[in-house]
Design a protein around this motif. Structure first.
Motif, PDB file in Angstrom:
ATOM      1  N   MET A   1       0.486  -1.362  -0.386  1.00 23.69           N
ATOM      2  CA  MET A   1      -0.096   0.000  -0.250  1.00 23.69           C
ATOM      3  C   MET A   1       0.990   1.270   0.020  1.00 23.69           C
ATOM      4  SD  MET A   1      -2.818   1.497   2.689  1.00 23.69           S
ATOM      5  CE  MET A   1      -4.006   0.682   2.848  1.00 23.69           C
ATOM      6  N   PHE A   2       2.303   1.608   0.834  1.00 23.86           N
ATOM      7  CA  PHE A   2       3.335   2.551   1.454  1.00 23.86           C
ATOM      8  C   PHE A   2       3.262   2.659  -0.231  1.00 23.86           C
ATOM      9  CE2 PHE A   2       2.326   1.000   5.246  1.00 23.86           C
ATOM     10  CZ  PHE A   2       1.666   1.900   6.005  1.00 23.86           C
ATOM     11  N   GLU A  50       8.918  -1.195 -10.110  1.00 19.42           N
ATOM     12  CA  GLU A  50       8.946  -3.073 -10.461  1.00 19.42           C
ATOM     13  C   GLU A  50       9.090  -3.334  -8.761  1.00 19.42           C
ATOM     14  OE1 GLU A  50      12.464  -6.248 -11.300  1.00 19.42           O
ATOM     15  OE2 GLU A  50      12.102  -4.891 -12.548  1.00 19.42           O
ATOM     16  N   GLN A  51       9.754  -2.703  -7.999  1.00 16.99           N
ATOM     17  CA  GLN A  51       8.768  -3.206  -6.468  1.00 16.99           C
ATOM     18  C   GLN A  51       7.469  -2.758  -6.505  1.00 16.99           C
ATOM     19  OE1 GLN A  51      11.286  -0.929  -3.792  1.00 16.99           O
ATOM     20  NE2 GLN A  51      10.341  -1.627  -2.037  1.00 16.99           N
ATOM     21  N   THR A  52       7.246  -1.955  -6.779  1.00 19.10           N
ATOM     22  CA  THR A  52       5.992  -1.771  -6.627  1.00 19.10           C
ATOM     23  C   THR A  52       4.453  -3.277  -7.130  1.00 19.10           C
ATOM     24  OG1 THR A  52       5.818   0.431  -5.781  1.00 19.10           O
ATOM     25  CG2 THR A  52       3.790  -0.245  -6.368  1.00 19.10           C
ATOM     26  N   GLY A  53       5.244  -2.997  -8.433  1.00 16.25           N
ATOM     27  CA  GLY A  53       4.153  -3.730  -9.182  1.00 16.25           C
ATOM     28  C   GLY A  53       4.141  -5.271  -9.119  1.00 16.25           C
ATOM     29  N   GLN A  54       6.124  -5.330  -7.897  1.00 16.27           N
ATOM     30  CA  GLN A  54       5.541  -7.100  -6.984  1.00 16.27           C
ATOM     31  C   GLN A  54       5.147  -7.014  -5.952  1.00 16.27           C
ATOM     32  OE1 GLN A  54       7.190  -9.557  -8.434  1.00 16.27           O
ATOM     33  NE2 GLN A  54       6.287 -10.609  -6.860  1.00 16.27           N
ATOM     34  N   ALA A  55       5.411  -6.009  -5.363  1.00 16.77           N
ATOM     35  CA  ALA A  55       4.569  -5.685  -3.869  1.00 16.77           C
ATOM     36  C   ALA A  55       2.835  -5.754  -4.581  1.00 16.77           C
ATOM     37  CB  ALA A  55       4.614  -4.323  -3.069  1.00 16.77           C
ATOM     38  N   TYR A  87      -6.131   4.376   6.674  1.00 12.65           N
ATOM     39  CA  TYR A  87      -5.259   4.328   5.746  1.00 12.65           C
ATOM     40  C   TYR A  87      -4.494   5.553   6.842  1.00 12.65           C
ATOM     41  CZ  TYR A  87      -2.808   6.414   2.138  1.00 12.65           C
ATOM     42  OH  TYR A  87      -1.622   6.637   1.682  1.00 12.65           O
ATOM     43  N   ALA A  88      -4.833   6.619   7.087  1.00 12.73           N
ATOM     44  CA  ALA A  88      -3.811   7.221   8.266  1.00 12.73           C
ATOM     45  C   ALA A  88      -3.416   7.059   9.263  1.00 12.73           C
ATOM     46  CB  ALA A  88      -4.843   9.132   8.343  1.00 12.73           C
ATOM     47  N   ARG A  89      -4.112   6.211   9.872  1.00 17.54           N
ATOM     48  CA  ARG A  89      -3.762   5.284  11.487  1.00 17.54           C
ATOM     49  C   ARG A  89      -2.897   4.462  10.326  1.00 17.54           C
ATOM     50  NH1 ARG A  89      -8.924   3.266  12.155  1.00 17.54           N
ATOM     51  NH2 ARG A  89      -9.387   5.313  13.183  1.00 17.54           N
ATOM     52  N   LEU A  90      -2.935   3.630   9.757  1.00 20.84           N
ATOM     53  CA  LEU A  90      -1.699   2.895   9.188  1.00 20.84           C
ATOM     54  C   LEU A  90      -1.162   3.391   8.717  1.00 20.84           C
ATOM     55  CD1 LEU A  90      -4.275   0.327   6.402  1.00 20.84           C
ATOM     56  CD2 LEU A  90      -2.635  -0.593   8.812  1.00 20.84           C
ATOM     57  N   VAL A  91      -0.402   4.711   7.910  1.00 19.95           N
ATOM     58  CA  VAL A  91       0.123   5.328   7.494  1.00 19.95           C
ATOM     59  C   VAL A  91       2.164   5.782   9.141  1.00 19.95           C
ATOM     60  CG1 VAL A  91       1.474   7.815   7.202  1.00 19.95           C
ATOM     61  CG2 VAL A  91      -0.323   6.833   5.311  1.00 19.95           C
ATOM     62  N   SER A  92       0.540   6.457   9.980  1.00 15.00           N
ATOM     63  CA  SER A  92       0.934   6.502  11.332  1.00 15.00           C
ATOM     64  C   SER A  92       1.719   5.536  11.961  1.00 15.00           C
ATOM     65  CB  SER A  92       0.186   7.627  12.083  1.00 15.00           C
ATOM     66  OG  SER A  92       0.422   7.461  13.311  1.00 15.00           O
ATOM     67  N   PRO A 102       5.572  10.073  14.417  1.00 14.41           N
ATOM     68  CA  PRO A 102       4.187  10.109  13.783  1.00 14.41           C
ATOM     69  C   PRO A 102       3.991  11.299  13.104  1.00 14.41           C
ATOM     70  CG  PRO A 102       4.737   8.478  14.640  1.00 14.41           C
ATOM     71  CD  PRO A 102       5.459   9.052  15.347  1.00 14.41           C
ATOM     72  N   TRP A 103       4.100  11.872  14.004  1.00 16.08           N
ATOM     73  CA  TRP A 103       3.550  13.814  14.523  1.00 16.08           C
ATOM     74  C   TRP A 103       4.349  14.074  13.013  1.00 16.08           C
ATOM     75  CZ3 TRP A 103      -0.931  15.063  16.585  1.00 16.08           C
ATOM     76  CH2 TRP A 103      -1.301  13.799  17.865  1.00 16.08           C
ATOM     77  N   LEU A 104       5.046  14.294  12.684  1.00 16.16           N
ATOM     78  CA  LEU A 104       5.973  15.071  11.255  1.00 16.16           C
ATOM     79  C   LEU A 104       6.076  14.155  10.222  1.00 16.16           C
ATOM     80  CD1 LEU A 104       9.002  15.476  13.272  1.00 16.16           C
ATOM     81  CD2 LEU A 104       7.498  16.906  13.009  1.00 16.16           C
ATOM     82  N   PHE A 105       4.943  13.035  10.202  1.00 15.85           N
ATOM     83  CA  PHE A 105       4.554  12.657   8.687  1.00 15.85           C
ATOM     84  C   PHE A 105       3.706  11.629   9.009  1.00 15.85           C
ATOM     85  CE2 PHE A 105       9.561  12.165   9.605  1.00 15.85           C
ATOM     86  CZ  PHE A 105       9.879  13.241   8.414  1.00 15.85           C
ATOM     87  N   GLY A 106       2.880  11.628   7.676  1.00 11.53           N
ATOM     88  CA  GLY A 106       1.704  11.685   7.669  1.00 11.53           C
ATOM     89  C   GLY A 106       1.083  10.720   6.016  1.00 11.53           C
ATOM     90  N   THR A 107       0.048  10.239   5.751  1.00  8.17           N
ATOM     91  CA  THR A 107      -0.759  10.559   4.488  1.00  8.17           C
ATOM     92  C   THR A 107      -0.001  11.887   3.013  1.00  8.17           C
ATOM     93  OG1 THR A 107      -2.683  11.802   4.992  1.00  8.17           O
ATOM     94  CG2 THR A 107      -2.721   9.595   4.902  1.00  8.17           C
ATOM     95  N   ARG A 108       0.210  12.859   3.354  1.00  6.83           N
ATOM     96  CA  ARG A 108       0.182  13.311   2.410  1.00  6.83           C
ATOM     97  C   ARG A 108       1.957  13.692   1.764  1.00  6.83           C
ATOM     98  NH1 ARG A 108      -1.210  19.882   2.122  1.00  6.83           N
ATOM     99  NH2 ARG A 108      -3.051  18.972   0.881  1.00  6.83           N
ATOM    100  N   SER A 109       2.884  12.973   3.279  1.00  9.56           N
ATOM    101  CA  SER A 109       4.239  12.708   3.034  1.00  9.56           C
ATOM    102  C   SER A 109       3.997  12.244   2.356  1.00  9.56           C
ATOM    103  CB  SER A 109       4.806  11.916   4.918  1.00  9.56           C
ATOM    104  OG  SER A 109       4.694  13.169   5.691  1.00  9.56           O
ATOM    105  N   LEU A 110       3.748  10.970   2.107  1.00 10.05           N
ATOM    106  CA  LEU A 110       3.128  10.100   0.776  1.00 10.05           C
ATOM    107  C   LEU A 110       3.899  10.221  -0.229  1.00 10.05           C
ATOM    108  CD1 LEU A 110       1.985   6.232   2.436  1.00 10.05           C
ATOM    109  CD2 LEU A 110       4.748   7.358   2.575  1.00 10.05           C
ATOM    110  N   ARG A 111       2.420  11.506  -0.551  1.00 16.98           N
ATOM    111  CA  ARG A 111       2.268  11.845  -1.919  1.00 16.98           C
ATOM    112  C   ARG A 111       3.285  12.853  -2.158  1.00 16.98           C
ATOM    113  NH1 ARG A 111      -1.359  14.376  -5.386  1.00 16.98           N
ATOM    114  NH2 ARG A 111      -1.919  16.237  -5.363  1.00 16.98           N
ATOM    115  N   ARG A 112       3.663  13.095  -1.197  1.00 22.56           N
ATOM    116  CA  ARG A 112       4.747  14.604  -1.372  1.00 22.56           C
ATOM    117  C   ARG A 112       5.750  13.733  -1.888  1.00 22.56           C
ATOM    118  NH1 ARG A 112       5.298  19.215   3.063  1.00 22.56           N
ATOM    119  NH2 ARG A 112       3.541  19.486   1.882  1.00 22.56           N
ATOM    120  N   THR A 113       6.608  12.737  -1.190  1.00 19.99           N
ATOM    121  CA  THR A 113       7.713  11.858  -1.305  1.00 19.99           C
ATOM    122  C   THR A 113       8.340  11.989  -2.504  1.00 19.99           C
ATOM    123  OG1 THR A 113       7.484  10.781   0.591  1.00 19.99           O
ATOM    124  CG2 THR A 113       9.631   9.573  -0.379  1.00 19.99           C
TER     125      THR A 113
END
Length: 160
Positions: A1-2, A50-55, A87-92, A102-113
């Motif tokens: 998922m991540f 490729e890594q994401t596809g396999q996951a 989803y937010a709980r899982l990311v945290s 977890p207070w510094l990173f969240g779902t938006r961090s995944l989008r921004r990375t």
């Protein structure tokens, strides 16, 4: 998922709304996918590593997912998608498990990375704008934390 969240650069609401056929119409994960964003209604195309596809392939097999089903289901049952709160709980939890705050990173961090990495390597703000589905270049600059004057100077160098 991540991995999928990072590769797609989608908002959390769009990640949880994805269906199996969005990434694996033929039963196996595609190299590219297109998802229509809820917020803007605009389609965004993205590449899956490729890594994401396999996951994703491993997940589809383990979860016995079929076309028409939500990729990530929630507690109420398989016919409903995971909620953005779940989803937010899982990311945290995941962020905490890898030793980050977890207070510094969240779902938006995944989008921004990945968008930030692409900008740093290529310096092409217009490309990042398209990948994120933003309509205004200023929004992309603000989103990445780039000074607007610097961003506009870069944009002027790019022919569209």
């Amino acid at each position: 998922m991540f991995n999928l969240a990072i590769d797609s650069k989608l908002r959390g609401c769009d990640v949880v709304a994805m269906k199996v056929e969005d990434v694996a119409a033929s039963g196996y994960t595609a190299d590219h996918a297109t998802v229509r964003q809820k917020k803007t209604g605009r389609p965004v195309r993205f590449e899956l590593s490729e890594q994401t596809g396999q996951a994703v392939d491993d997940y589809l097999k383990a979860a016995n997912k079929k076309p028409g089903e939500f990729l990530f289901t929630g507690r109420p049952g398989p016919e409903r998608s995971m909620t953005t709160r779940q989803y937010a709980r899982l990311v945290s939890e995941w962020i905490g498990s890898v030793g980050l705050d977890p207070w510094l990173f969240g779902t938006r961090s995944l989008r921004r990375t990945k968008a930030t990495l692409i900008y740093r390597r290529a310096g092409n703000l217009r490309a990042v704008q398209l990948l994120l589905g933003h309509t205004k270049i200023e929004s992309t600059a603000r989103y990445l934390g780039i000074d607007v004057d610097d961003a506009l100077a870069i944009v002027e160098q790019v022919d569209v």
